[in-house]
Design a protein around this motif. Structure first.
Motif, PDB file in Angstrom:
ATOM      1  N   ILE A 119      18.320  26.792  11.868  1.00 52.29           N
ATOM      2  CA  ILE A 119      17.350  27.706  12.482  1.00 52.29           C
ATOM      3  C   ILE A 119      15.928  27.258  12.135  1.00 52.29           C
ATOM      4  O   ILE A 119      15.612  26.993  10.979  1.00 52.29           O
ATOM      5  CB  ILE A 119      17.593  29.148  12.021  1.00 52.29           C
ATOM      6  CG1 ILE A 119      19.015  29.595  12.355  1.00 52.29           C
ATOM      7  CG2 ILE A 119      16.580  30.093  12.665  1.00 52.29           C
ATOM      8  CD1 ILE A 119      19.353  29.565  13.833  1.00 52.29           C
ATOM      9  N   VAL A 120      15.056  27.184  13.158  1.00 49.97           N
ATOM     10  CA  VAL A 120      13.695  26.708  12.962  1.00 49.97           C
ATOM     11  C   VAL A 120      12.629  27.753  13.278  1.00 49.97           C
ATOM     12  O   VAL A 120      11.463  27.570  12.923  1.00 49.97           O
ATOM     13  CB  VAL A 120      13.430  25.442  13.801  1.00 49.97           C
ATOM     14  CG1 VAL A 120      14.363  24.329  13.394  1.00 49.97           C
ATOM     15  CG2 VAL A 120      13.551  25.731  15.301  1.00 49.97           C
ATOM     16  N   ASP A 121      12.994  28.844  13.956  1.00 52.87           N
ATOM     17  CA  ASP A 121      12.001  29.874  14.262  1.00 52.87           C
ATOM     18  C   ASP A 121      12.711  31.206  14.452  1.00 52.87           C
ATOM     19  O   ASP A 121      13.898  31.249  14.831  1.00 52.87           O
ATOM     20  CB  ASP A 121      11.218  29.519  15.526  1.00 52.87           C
ATOM     21  CG  ASP A 121       9.903  30.287  15.634  1.00 52.87           C
ATOM     22  OD1 ASP A 121       9.521  30.954  14.655  1.00 52.87           O
ATOM     23  OD2 ASP A 121       9.247  30.204  16.683  1.00 52.87           O
ATOM     24  N   HIS A 130      15.441  37.338  17.883  1.00 55.58           N
ATOM     25  CA  HIS A 130      15.863  36.078  18.492  1.00 55.58           C
ATOM     26  C   HIS A 130      15.536  34.959  17.509  1.00 55.58           C
ATOM     27  O   HIS A 130      14.509  35.006  16.816  1.00 55.58           O
ATOM     28  CB  HIS A 130      15.138  35.805  19.816  1.00 55.58           C
ATOM     29  CG  HIS A 130      15.679  36.574  20.973  1.00 55.58           C
ATOM     30  ND1 HIS A 130      15.363  37.902  21.188  1.00 55.58           N
ATOM     31  CD2 HIS A 130      16.518  36.222  21.976  1.00 55.58           C
ATOM     32  CE1 HIS A 130      15.978  38.322  22.291  1.00 55.58           C
ATOM     33  NE2 HIS A 130      16.683  37.318  22.795  1.00 55.58           N
ATOM     34  N   ALA A 131      16.405  33.961  17.434  1.00 55.60           N
ATOM     35  CA  ALA A 131      16.182  32.810  16.559  1.00 55.60           C
ATOM     36  C   ALA A 131      16.442  31.541  17.351  1.00 55.60           C
ATOM     37  O   ALA A 131      17.310  31.493  18.225  1.00 55.60           O
ATOM     38  CB  ALA A 131      17.088  32.875  15.327  1.00 55.60           C
ATOM     39  N   LEU A 132      15.701  30.498  17.011  1.00 59.53           N
ATOM     40  CA  LEU A 132      15.810  29.201  17.681  1.00 59.53           C
ATOM     41  C   LEU A 132      16.339  28.177  16.687  1.00 59.53           C
ATOM     42  O   LEU A 132      15.850  28.108  15.554  1.00 59.53           O
ATOM     43  CB  LEU A 132      14.443  28.774  18.196  1.00 59.53           C
ATOM     44  CG  LEU A 132      14.311  27.380  18.809  1.00 59.53           C
ATOM     45  CD1 LEU A 132      15.114  27.274  20.097  1.00 59.53           C
ATOM     46  CD2 LEU A 132      12.844  27.041  19.058  1.00 59.53           C
ATOM     47  N   ASP A 133      17.339  27.383  17.098  1.00 62.83           N
ATOM     48  CA  ASP A 133      17.802  26.315  16.210  1.00 62.83           C
ATOM     49  C   ASP A 133      17.265  24.967  16.684  1.00 62.83           C
ATOM     50  O   ASP A 133      16.726  24.838  17.782  1.00 62.83           O
ATOM     51  CB  ASP A 133      19.327  26.328  16.055  1.00 62.83           C
ATOM     52  CG  ASP A 133      20.092  25.900  17.308  1.00 62.83           C
ATOM     53  OD1 ASP A 133      19.580  25.067  18.071  1.00 62.83           O
ATOM     54  OD2 ASP A 133      21.219  26.395  17.508  1.00 62.83           O
ATOM     55  N   ARG A 134      17.384  23.942  15.833  1.00 64.58           N
ATOM     56  CA  ARG A 134      16.768  22.656  16.127  1.00 64.58           C
ATOM     57  C   ARG A 134      17.441  21.940  17.297  1.00 64.58           C
ATOM     58  O   ARG A 134      16.888  20.973  17.829  1.00 64.58           O
ATOM     59  CB  ARG A 134      16.786  21.767  14.889  1.00 64.58           C
ATOM     60  CG  ARG A 134      18.155  21.284  14.451  1.00 64.58           C
ATOM     61  CD  ARG A 134      18.025  20.226  13.371  1.00 64.58           C
ATOM     62  NE  ARG A 134      19.311  19.752  12.895  1.00 64.58           N
ATOM     63  CZ  ARG A 134      20.027  18.823  13.503  1.00 64.58           C
ATOM     64  NH1 ARG A 134      19.593  18.291  14.625  1.00 64.58           N
ATOM     65  NH2 ARG A 134      21.187  18.426  13.010  1.00 64.58           N
ATOM     66  N   ARG A 135      18.604  22.384  17.705  1.00 61.74           N
ATOM     67  CA  ARG A 135      19.299  21.794  18.841  1.00 61.74           C
ATOM     68  C   ARG A 135      18.851  22.409  20.168  1.00 61.74           C
ATOM     69  O   ARG A 135      19.360  22.041  21.218  1.00 61.74           O
ATOM     70  CB  ARG A 135      20.807  21.955  18.662  1.00 61.74           C
ATOM     71  CG  ARG A 135      21.337  21.251  17.410  1.00 61.74           C
ATOM     72  CD  ARG A 135      22.714  21.739  17.016  1.00 61.74           C
ATOM     73  NE  ARG A 135      23.137  21.149  15.758  1.00 61.74           N
ATOM     74  CZ  ARG A 135      22.817  21.620  14.552  1.00 61.74           C
ATOM     75  NH1 ARG A 135      22.051  22.687  14.465  1.00 61.74           N
ATOM     76  NH2 ARG A 135      23.239  21.034  13.463  1.00 61.74           N
ATOM     77  N   GLY A 136      17.931  23.376  20.094  1.00 62.11           N
ATOM     78  CA  GLY A 136      17.424  24.001  21.311  1.00 62.11           C
ATOM     79  C   GLY A 136      18.207  25.201  21.768  1.00 62.11           C
ATOM     80  O   GLY A 136      17.997  25.688  22.880  1.00 62.11           O
TER      81      GLY A 136
END
Length: 448
Positions: A119-121, A130-136
């Protein structure tokens, strides 16, 4: 000429940095030369910058950039605040301790369901995350449209009890996310925009009148959104419509005649925009049709928030890496903030052209990002610390139940996270979230 006969600087500066992590690992196994090149510190420093958003100048690493990348890929997600509706994402098996009322989590707790997801954001909505991972990939949990008096005109949805993948097309790689009260919006690597009010029904936003097809920033208002093009054009986006497969914007763009917009942020009813020359404008956009018809009537220059060009340091914000040194604009609900070289100006959406900013007293901490819930606020320091202030907000300050009867006017460190290095924060409603890695694995510094 075969690839290993190319000059080393061409390989290091132009070819290898374009590889994703999986490809880097595969190429490194081919020969000794590529093993050495694919493990170069510069390459992994670039990958940390491309895949994660560290809020500091990481100049004294303990174990090197590659090991830092591995640690970031194992980042821990923490949530806290209101939990009577299970919006924090904890399952019945997490055995999460509660306070006396069994409804609030008043200090940060790890959301273990996101371990190992890279998770990056993280961003928060009215009743969701909502969360964003490095794989998009984008993950969502909580309520997007709950059975709630503020959402009685919408179709209620079931509670998403644990982090669940948002259903985007398989070829879409998201790099930036934002959340309104009951919807979310995202930007992908191709500069395309997507939004949804239901994690199983995403819609692409098409803008035929844009001078470019590439967009560089998104922001969410309470019930709408705004997007910024690479040419500095601002477009307003309505609430996602479930009955259409795409959202097509026919309105003309909002532009500035002498200086393009380079950053935007959305409050409940307004869009805040920063120009290349450092001027700050507020557009009252909650009545979209009225604004499009007579934009000058709903436009205010916030002259006391204007900033100098800082020797051309007002760079375009293209994605989540916007907390690099320079200027960062953020907003949520009824407040907005401008972070400029550690100084923070905070404003309210209802202020007029003579509105004076509140200068945040961060107790000698250098701030790189500010986030807002409804009535609680948070600031991220360049040393990876979290400061909070405002109302108790069901424990969303993260300071413990002892602060339930206190309106915390001064920012205070969230001490339960002192052993963690925090690199992303997202507040909303009466709940909060952050991403962090163990501080002991990151840096060697004297004053952190």
């Amino acid at each position: 000429m075969v690839i290993d006969q190319l000059p080393i600087d061409i390989l290091l500066d132009h070819i290898i940095p374009r590889l994703d992590v999986a490809s880097l690992c595969q190429v490194s196994y081919t020969c000794h030369l590529f093993y050495r090149l694919c493990n170069d510190e510069f390459i992994w420093q670039y990958r940390v910058s491309a895949d994660f958003a560290l809020p500091m100048n990481t100049d004294r690493l303990k174990n090197g950039w590659k090991k830092l990348y591995i640690q970031l890929d194992r980042a821990q997600t923490y949530t806290w605040g209101e939990n009577s509706d299970k919006r924090l994402g904890f399952s019945d098996h997490d055995n999460v301790e509660r306070d006396t009322f069994m409804r609030q989590i008043t200090t940060p707790r790890e959301l273990r369901a996101l371990r190992g997801k890279g998770i990056v954001d993280i961003v928060a909505g009215g009743w969701s995350f909502h969360a964003l991972d490095r794989r998009g990939h984008v993950w969502m949990w909580g309520w997007m449209q709950p059975k709630h008096p503020f959402a009685d005109s919408m179709t209620s949805q079931a509670l998403v009890k644990k982090p669940t993948r948002v259903q985007l097309p398989p070829n879409v790689h998201i790099i930036s996310i934002a959340s309104g009260r009951c919807h979310a919006i995202a930007l992908d690597t191709a500069g395309r925009v997507w939004h949804w009010a239901n994690p199983w029904q995403t819609r692409q936003v098409l803008v035929p009148r844009a001078s470019t097809k590439k967009f560089i920033q998104i922001t969410a208002h309470w019930n709408s959104s705004a997007i910024l093009s690479s040419t500095g054009e601002l477009f307003l986006v309505p609430f996602p419509c479930a009955s259409h497969e795409q959202t097509i914007l026919d309105d003309p763009p909002v532009t500035h005649p002498s200086s393009p917009f380079i950053q935007i942020a959305g409050t409940e009813k307004c869009t805040i925009a920063l120009t290349q020359s450092g001027r700050v404008f507020k557009f009252r956009t909650e009545r979209r049709d009225d604004f499009v018809t007579t934009p000058e009537k709903y436009t205010t220059e916030l002259v006391h928030f204007n900033i100098s060009p800082l020797n051309n340091n007002l760079t375009t914000t293209t994605n989540r890496k916007s907390n690099r040194p320079g200027v960062f604009l953020s907003a949520q609900f009824r407040h907005f903030a401008i972070c400029c070289q550690g100084k923070v100006l905070i404003g309210k959406q209802d202020g007029d052209d003579q509105h004076l900013p509140q200068i945040l007293d961060a107790m000698n901490h250098e701030i790189c990002k500010v986030t807002f819930g409804d009535y609680h606020f948070g600031a991220l320091t360049t040393q990876g610390r979290l400061l909070t202030w405002g109302r108790f907000s069901s424990g969303a300050l993260g300071l413990g139940y002892a602060y339930s009867n206190i309106n915390q006017t001064m920012p205070q460190l969230v001490e339960t996270l002192n052993n963690m290095f925090i690199f992303a924060i997202g507040f909303g409603g009466v709940h909060s979230g952050c991403l962090a890695i163990p501080r002991s694995t990151l840096i060697q510094q004297q004053h952190v």
